[in-house]
Design a protein around this motif. Structure first.
Motif, mmCIF file in Angstrom:
data_model
loop_
_atom_site.group_PDB
_atom_site.id
_atom_site.type_symbol
_atom_site.label_atom_id
_atom_site.label_comp_id
_atom_site.label_asym_id
_atom_site.label_seq_id
_atom_site.Cartn_x
_atom_site.Cartn_y
_atom_site.Cartn_z
ATOM 1 N N ALA A 24 18.746 -6.432 -45.924
ATOM 2 C CA ALA A 24 19.029 -7.863 -45.831
ATOM 3 C C ALA A 24 19.712 -8.213 -44.515
ATOM 4 O O ALA A 24 19.356 -9.207 -43.863
ATOM 5 N N ARG A 27 17.452 -8.482 -41.637
ATOM 6 C CA ARG A 27 16.591 -9.669 -41.623
ATOM 7 C C ARG A 27 17.315 -10.950 -41.246
ATOM 8 O O ARG A 27 16.715 -11.864 -40.707
ATOM 9 N N ILE A 28 18.590 -11.048 -41.599
ATOM 10 C CA ILE A 28 19.289 -12.278 -41.246
ATOM 11 C C ILE A 28 20.456 -12.038 -40.304
ATOM 12 O O ILE A 28 21.193 -12.956 -39.993
ATOM 13 N N GLY A 34 21.322 -16.929 -39.098
ATOM 14 C CA GLY A 34 22.064 -17.646 -40.139
ATOM 15 C C GLY A 34 22.121 -19.136 -39.857
ATOM 16 O O GLY A 34 21.898 -19.955 -40.755
ATOM 17 N N TRP A 38 20.464 -22.305 -41.924
ATOM 18 C CA TRP A 38 21.320 -23.392 -42.361
ATOM 19 C C TRP A 38 20.822 -24.744 -41.827
ATOM 20 O O TRP A 38 20.814 -25.744 -42.540
ATOM 21 N N LEU A 74 10.477 -15.826 -43.540
ATOM 22 C CA LEU A 74 11.635 -16.634 -43.909
ATOM 23 C C LEU A 74 11.398 -18.099 -43.567
ATOM 24 O O LEU A 74 11.944 -19.000 -44.212
ATOM 25 N N SER A 94 10.898 -17.854 -49.864
ATOM 26 C CA SER A 94 11.781 -16.713 -49.665
ATOM 27 C C SER A 94 13.007 -17.100 -48.837
ATOM 28 O O SER A 94 14.134 -16.703 -49.140
ATOM 29 N N LEU A 97 15.611 -19.074 -50.772
ATOM 30 C CA LEU A 97 16.470 -18.255 -51.636
ATOM 31 C C LEU A 97 17.771 -17.877 -50.940
ATOM 32 O O LEU A 97 18.759 -17.564 -51.599
ATOM 33 N N LEU A 98 17.765 -17.903 -49.621
ATOM 34 C CA LEU A 98 18.947 -17.474 -48.878
ATOM 35 C C LEU A 98 19.970 -18.578 -48.680
ATOM 36 O O LEU A 98 21.102 -18.316 -48.266
ATOM 37 N N PHE A 101 23.335 -18.353 -50.359
ATOM 38 C CA PHE A 101 24.050 -17.266 -49.708
ATOM 39 C C PHE A 101 24.695 -17.732 -48.397
ATOM 40 O O PHE A 101 25.881 -17.510 -48.141
ATOM 41 N N ILE A 102 23.925 -18.425 -47.588
ATOM 42 C CA ILE A 102 24.480 -18.957 -46.345
ATOM 43 C C ILE A 102 25.618 -19.928 -46.651
ATOM 44 O O ILE A 102 26.630 -19.980 -45.945
ATOM 45 N N VAL B 21 29.438 -20.946 -40.230
ATOM 46 C CA VAL B 21 28.395 -19.948 -40.453
ATOM 47 C C VAL B 21 28.443 -18.905 -39.335
ATOM 48 O O VAL B 21 28.415 -17.699 -39.582
ATOM 49 N N PHE B 25 29.387 -14.873 -39.700
ATOM 50 C CA PHE B 25 28.479 -13.819 -39.270
ATOM 51 C C PHE B 25 29.115 -12.924 -38.224
ATOM 52 O O PHE B 25 28.800 -11.743 -38.146
ATOM 53 N N LEU B 104 24.661 -11.025 -53.575
ATOM 54 C CA LEU B 104 23.496 -11.897 -53.396
ATOM 55 C C LEU B 104 22.521 -11.305 -52.377
ATOM 56 O O LEU B 104 21.308 -11.300 -52.570
ATOM 57 N N MET B 105 23.085 -10.828 -51.274
ATOM 58 C CA MET B 105 22.271 -10.194 -50.243
ATOM 59 C C MET B 105 21.506 -9.004 -50.786
ATOM 60 O O MET B 105 20.331 -8.812 -50.490
ATOM 61 N N TRP B 108 18.716 -10.135 -53.156
ATOM 62 C CA TRP B 108 17.630 -10.700 -52.344
ATOM 63 C C TRP B 108 16.870 -9.581 -51.628
ATOM 64 O O TRP B 108 15.640 -9.559 -51.615
ATOM 65 N N GLU B 112 12.928 -8.617 -51.932
ATOM 66 C CA GLU B 112 12.035 -8.627 -50.771
ATOM 67 C C GLU B 112 11.351 -7.277 -50.573
ATOM 68 O O GLU B 112 10.170 -7.212 -50.243
#
Lengths: 119, 119
Positions: A24, A27-28, A34, A38, A74, A94, A97-98, A101-102, B21, B25, B104-105, B108, B112
């Motif tokens: 994960a 990917r982000i 992020g 958002w 994404l 997909s 879904l994040l 979380f963000i 955000v 991160f 959550l990550m 997810w 995926e």
DNA sequence: CCGTATCCGAATAGATACTG
DNA sequence: CAGTATCTATTCGGATACGG
């Protein structure tokens, strides 16, 4: 076609990952993904609009992040053949879904920022 | 004293951040921090135990991540003066707040991974 | 056991100029 | 408008050796 350009060919292969958390974050992770997710939470934005949302980003980094996120499904990219060209970006299912979380990250970040000088 | 060693002095200053955000991160980004938080979710681990949990990490990267997380008050470090030395790491209250997020990550990520070859 | 230190290549990021 | 290309600077990360 982004999937065949020389520009795109960087980082086509993911590194090995050892667990879902690792996956994960691959990917982000990165400096802008992020914030891109958002920015797109409420719908569609054009390239230039995204650029203004993500303060400080260069075209190079924005394009690179967008291509990776498109490859990873994404976000989706929609070209509108007006003149001049318009390109719209939006979240895939997909990607959507994040968002919770963000949002958690954002709330936590605000909380931490407020407590920076009173720990 | 980690806060005064040369090793520690890297990255004492955070880069400028533009939003919560971004801030969040910066604090849990990087290759290993998510996995470290996740590894510590159930309590305390010693340095060597952490190293075995985070497969593939080197002492350099683990130490660096731990110091940054300690500085950011995500984890706390407790030295036990046995011989040989024991050092225990655990989550602070602030760090614990991130566990639902990491979870959550992880969920997810697993979702995926399972859909990688059937999109 | 728990790190530190150093070297070095790879990956990431920025500045700038230019194009369909 | 929406990128691409190139060059350079900075940061990250792995390997290895060593120390209290």
């Amino acid at each position: 076609m982004p999937f065949h350009s020389k520009f795109y060919q960087k980082k086509v292969q993911h590194k090995r990952f050892y667990c879902a958390v690792d996956f994960a974050f691959q990917r982000i992770g990165g400096k802008y993904k992020g914030r891109i997710l958002w920015a797109l939470r409420d719908g569609t934005l054009r390239y230039g609009e995204l650029r203004r949302h993500i303060e400080g980003v260069t075209t190079k980094m924005l394009t690179q992040a967008l291509k990776e996120m498109e490859r990873d499904r994404l976000i989706s990219r929609n070209v509108i053949a007006t003149k001049p060209l318009h390109v719209e970006y939006s979240l895939t299912p997909s990607g959507k879904l994040l968002i919770p979380f963000i949002d958690l990250m954002r709330v936590w970040g605000e909380h931490e920022i407020n407590n920076l000088h009173s720990p």
